[in-house]
Motif scaffolding. Structure first.
Motif, short mmCIF file in Angstrom:
data_model
loop_
_atom_site.label_atom_id
_atom_site.label_comp_id
_atom_site.label_asym_id
_atom_site.label_seq_id
_atom_site.Cartn_x
_atom_site.Cartn_y
_atom_site.Cartn_z
N ARG A 1 0.83 -1.20 0.00
CA ARG A 1 0.00 0.00 0.00
C ARG A 1 0.87 1.26 0.00
O ARG A 1 0.61 2.21 -0.75
N ARG B 1 3.99 1.51 -1.09
CA ARG B 1 4.65 1.59 -2.39
C ARG B 1 3.69 2.13 -3.45
O ARG B 1 4.08 2.92 -4.31
N GLY B 2 2.44 1.74 -3.38
CA GLY B 2 1.45 2.25 -4.32
C GLY B 2 1.22 3.74 -4.15
O GLY B 2 1.11 4.48 -5.14
N ALA C 1 4.33 5.60 -5.46
CA ALA C 1 4.36 5.56 -6.93
C ALA C 1 3.35 6.52 -7.52
O ALA C 1 3.66 7.27 -8.47
N ARG C 2 2.16 6.53 -6.97
CA ARG C 2 1.12 7.43 -7.46
C ARG C 2 1.50 8.89 -7.23
O ARG C 2 1.28 9.75 -8.08
N TRP D 1 4.17 9.96 -9.76
CA TRP D 1 3.55 10.15 -11.07
C TRP D 1 2.80 11.47 -11.12
O TRP D 1 2.87 12.21 -12.11
N GLU E 1 7.04 5.12 -11.63
CA GLU E 1 5.81 4.53 -11.10
C GLU E 1 5.80 3.01 -11.31
O GLU E 1 5.46 2.25 -10.42
N ARG E 2 6.21 2.56 -12.49
CA ARG E 2 6.20 1.13 -12.77
C ARG E 2 7.23 0.37 -11.94
O ARG E 2 7.01 -0.78 -11.57
N ARG F 1 5.75 0.73 -7.96
CA ARG F 1 4.46 0.08 -7.69
C ARG F 1 4.63 -1.43 -7.61
O ARG F 1 5.30 -2.02 -8.42
#
Length: 125
Positions: free
Chosen positions: A28, A30-31, A34-35, A38, A120-121, A124
């Motif tokens: 969570r 890391r998401g 990443a978001r 971005w 992001e890739r 994530r």
């Protein structure tokens, strides 16, 4: 089933649940990171796009909003490499300044979008 067997089963279940919770929490975080990266790269690319279009549309340079966007884009968002004072590509036509701004700020915006999506890739889960 004896009491010892129940305790062992419940202990193992609690250990697995704790490990799963930790993995989910890390995923969570890391998401979210990443978001966020971005969104930052996207916002910087939009600043460069607005600055380029303000040159192309010959927006009033005395307007505080136009001047603020152009100054912000010229200060550090253009990465120093796509600066209009020392551009990657200099055009010499009657509309050379507009073409120079569109080309250099456009390339910088694309760089931000590519780097942002790449980060992001990677981050994530």
């Amino acid at each position: 089933m004896t009491d010892d067997t129940r305790k062992d089963t419940e202990g193992k279940r609690a250990a697995v649940t704790g490990a799963n919770t930790t993995v989910l929490t890390v995923a969570r975080i890391r998401g979210i990171v990443a978001r966020t990266l971005w969104m930052i790269c996207l916002a910087l690319a939009l600043v460069l796009a607005f600055a380029a279009f303000s040159f192309a549309l010959k927006a009033n340079p005395d307007n505080a909003l136009v001047q603020g966007i152009q100054d912000f884009a010229d200060s550090w968002v253009d990465l120093g490499f796509f600066d209009l004072d020392n551009p990657v590509k200099q055009f010499e036509n009657p509309n050379g300044d507009v073409k120079t701004a569109l080309f250099n700020y456009g390339i910088a915006a694309v760089v931000y979008l590519i780097v942002g999506r790449f980060l992001e890739r990677i981050i994530r889960p």
